[in-house]
Design an enzyme around this catalytic site. Sequence first.
Site, mmCIF file in Angstrom:
data_model
loop_
_atom_site.group_PDB
_atom_site.id
_atom_site.type_symbol
_atom_site.label_atom_id
_atom_site.label_comp_id
_atom_site.label_asym_id
_atom_site.label_seq_id
_atom_site.Cartn_x
_atom_site.Cartn_y
_atom_site.Cartn_z
ATOM 1 N N ARG A 102 -9.584 -9.863 0.089
ATOM 2 C CA ARG A 102 -8.448 -9.921 0.276
ATOM 3 C C ARG A 102 -7.351 -10.021 1.535
ATOM 4 O O ARG A 102 -7.964 -10.531 2.865
ATOM 5 C CB ARG A 102 -7.957 -8.108 0.697
ATOM 6 C CG ARG A 102 -6.746 -7.719 1.379
ATOM 7 C CD ARG A 102 -6.065 -6.757 1.569
ATOM 8 N NE ARG A 102 -5.935 -5.783 0.135
ATOM 9 C CZ ARG A 102 -5.181 -4.621 -0.184
ATOM 10 N NH1 ARG A 102 -5.474 -3.767 1.365
ATOM 11 N NH2 ARG A 102 -5.363 -4.029 -1.124
ATOM 12 N N HIS A 129 -1.938 -9.078 -7.353
ATOM 13 C CA HIS A 129 -2.979 -8.087 -7.074
ATOM 14 C C HIS A 129 -3.795 -7.283 -8.399
ATOM 15 O O HIS A 129 -3.031 -6.046 -9.096
ATOM 16 C CB HIS A 129 -1.672 -6.749 -6.407
ATOM 17 C CG HIS A 129 -2.620 -5.826 -5.509
ATOM 18 N ND1 HIS A 129 -4.607 -5.262 -5.466
ATOM 19 C CD2 HIS A 129 -2.849 -4.639 -5.415
ATOM 20 C CE1 HIS A 129 -4.727 -3.997 -4.719
ATOM 21 N NE2 HIS A 129 -4.072 -4.349 -4.850
ATOM 22 N N GLN A 132 -5.389 -4.069 -8.698
ATOM 23 C CA GLN A 132 -4.360 -2.829 -9.266
ATOM 24 C C GLN A 132 -4.051 -2.910 -10.375
ATOM 25 O O GLN A 132 -3.578 -1.943 -10.620
ATOM 26 C CB GLN A 132 -3.157 -3.269 -7.469
ATOM 27 C CG GLN A 132 -1.960 -2.116 -8.053
ATOM 28 C CD GLN A 132 -2.743 -0.528 -7.526
ATOM 29 O OE1 GLN A 132 -3.372 -0.151 -6.547
ATOM 30 N NE2 GLN A 132 -2.636 0.316 -8.172
ATOM 31 N N ASP A 220 6.706 -0.744 -5.560
ATOM 32 C CA ASP A 220 6.539 -0.744 -4.536
ATOM 33 C C ASP A 220 7.702 -1.347 -3.363
ATOM 34 O O ASP A 220 8.604 -0.441 -3.574
ATOM 35 C CB ASP A 220 5.423 -2.172 -4.565
ATOM 36 C CG ASP A 220 4.414 -2.350 -3.940
ATOM 37 O OD1 ASP A 220 4.147 -1.778 -3.253
ATOM 38 O OD2 ASP A 220 4.053 -3.338 -3.648
ATOM 39 N N CYS A 260 1.255 1.948 -6.208
ATOM 40 C CA CYS A 260 -0.062 1.329 -6.710
ATOM 41 C C CYS A 260 -0.402 1.659 -4.378
ATOM 42 O O CYS A 260 -1.655 2.571 -4.026
ATOM 43 C CB CYS A 260 0.176 -0.228 -6.075
ATOM 44 S SG CYS A 260 1.287 -0.396 -4.978
ATOM 45 N N ARG A 288 -8.873 2.945 -9.822
ATOM 46 C CA ARG A 288 -9.201 1.354 -8.743
ATOM 47 C C ARG A 288 -10.749 1.514 -8.804
ATOM 48 O O ARG A 288 -10.742 0.219 -9.161
ATOM 49 C CB ARG A 288 -8.841 1.384 -7.296
ATOM 50 C CG ARG A 288 -6.718 1.405 -7.332
ATOM 51 C CD ARG A 288 -6.513 -0.105 -7.945
ATOM 52 N NE ARG A 288 -7.008 -0.720 -6.839
ATOM 53 C CZ ARG A 288 -6.370 -1.237 -6.028
ATOM 54 N NH1 ARG A 288 -5.923 -0.520 -5.745
ATOM 55 N NH2 ARG A 288 -7.542 -1.941 -5.546
HETATM 56 N N1 NVA Z 1 2.955 -5.364 -2.665
HETATM 57 C C1 NVA Z 1 1.718 -4.593 -1.161
HETATM 58 C C2 NVA Z 1 1.399 -3.709 -2.113
HETATM 59 C C3 NVA Z 1 -0.317 -2.905 -0.484
HETATM 60 C C4 NVA Z 1 -1.276 -2.512 -2.017
HETATM 61 C C5 NVA Z 1 1.426 -5.847 0.086
HETATM 62 O O1 NVA Z 1 0.951 -6.799 -0.387
HETATM 63 O O2 NVA Z 1 1.406 -4.663 1.443
HETATM 64 N N1 CP Z 2 -2.913 0.164 -2.865
HETATM 65 C C1 CP Z 2 -3.816 -0.502 -2.469
HETATM 66 O O1 CP Z 2 -4.548 -1.925 -2.764
HETATM 67 O O2 CP Z 2 -4.035 -0.102 -1.636
HETATM 68 P P1 CP Z 2 -4.544 -0.391 -0.219
HETATM 69 O O3 CP Z 2 -3.883 -1.698 0.604
HETATM 70 O O4 CP Z 2 -4.606 0.691 1.025
HETATM 71 O O5 CP Z 2 -6.268 -1.197 -0.431
#
Ligand code: NVA
Ligand code: CP
Length: 306
Positions: A102, A129, A132, A220, A260, A288
Site C-alpha cells: 500500500r 484499489h 477493494q 468514498d 469502502c 475483503r
Molecule cells: N480513497 C480512500 C480509500 C481508503 C480505503 C483513500 O485513498 O484514502
Molecule cells: N477500505 C480499506 O482499504 O480500508 P483500510 O484503509 O482500513 O485498509
Amino acid sequence: MKHLLKLLDLSGEQITELLNLGDQLKYEQKHGIDHQRLKGQTLGMIFQKSSTRTRVSFEVGIHQLGGTGLFLSANDLQIGRGEPVQDTARVLSRYLDGVMIRTFAQQEVEDLAKFGSIPVINGLTDFCHPCQVLADLMTVREHKGGLAGLKLCYIGDGNNMANSLIVGGLKVGMNVSVATPKAYQPDGTVLSFASAYGDKFSLTDDIHAAAAGADVVFTDVWASMGMEGEAQQRRAAFTGYQVNDELLSVCARDVMVQHCLPAHRGEEITESVFEAHANEIFDEAENRLHAQKAVMVKLMEKPPLF
Ligand code: NVA
Ligand code: CP
C-alpha cells in the site's frame, strides 16, 4: 496472472474467476472445510499509509490459508530511508513468496513487480484499489445475484476508488455512471479506457443524473490519504456530492449502498443512509477477506511436486 497491480491488467473473465474463487473460499471457511492452500508460505505486507481492513484481512487471510503474514511498516524499512524499490524488490523476493504493498505512487507497485520475482498485490495506491473493488463486485453479486446489466453509480471524488470501480464494473458488464465535480474527475487513462464502452459509461457533475435508476450506489471520502492538507478546500468543492435519502429516492427501489470505509458521516454519506445500508457495507468489508484470499491463491499457489 502473475500480479494484481491494477484491474486494467485483468480481463473480465479473470475478474469473474477471482470472484468465483472468493465465493468458494468463503463457503469453505464458513463450513470448516480445509483450504490451507498456501501452507508454509509467507506474504510480506508493506504499508506506507494507514490501514484497518487491508492489514487485518490480509493477515487473517494468509493465516487461514496456512501461511504467515509479515507486517512491514514503511517507516521501519530501509525503503523509508531511501533504499530504492528496485533493490527492496530483489531482496524481498529472496525471502518471501508474495508481497502486498500500500503506497502513494502506482509506479512503485509496478516497479516492485518489475524488479522482483514474486507475485505483487496492490493494496491501494493513489491511482487504484483493486482488492477493494474485487470485494465490492463480490458483494454486489451476492446481494443481487449477478452483475451484468446492473447500473453502478459512483458519487464523489474521482479518486482511486472511482478509477477501480469504473474499470472493474465495465469489465464485468455493468453500466457505470459517475458524478464528480469538474475539477475532480477520474484519471485520464481510466476515462479513455471507459470511452470504448460507449453509452455503458457516463461522467457528469450532476448527481441526480448519475444516480437515476441505479442498482448500487458507491461513494468514498472527499479527501483521501495523503490529501489531508486539502481537506477544507475539498469540503467546499464537494458540498452537494452526498449520498443521502433524497438522492436514493431517484435510484432503483431496491438500491444497494456500498462504501469502502472509513466513512465520514455528514460528508459523503449521511448517518441515516449509512445505518440503513450497514448490513451491505459490512458484508463488503468482510468480503475483503474472501476476495483477497482468492487473489493470494491464484497468484501464490504452487502446483503439486508429483
Ligand atoms: N480513497 C480512500 C480509500 C481508503 C480505503 C483513500 O485513498 O484514502
Ligand atoms: N477500505 C480499506 O482499504 O480500508 P483500510 O484503509 O482500513 O485498509
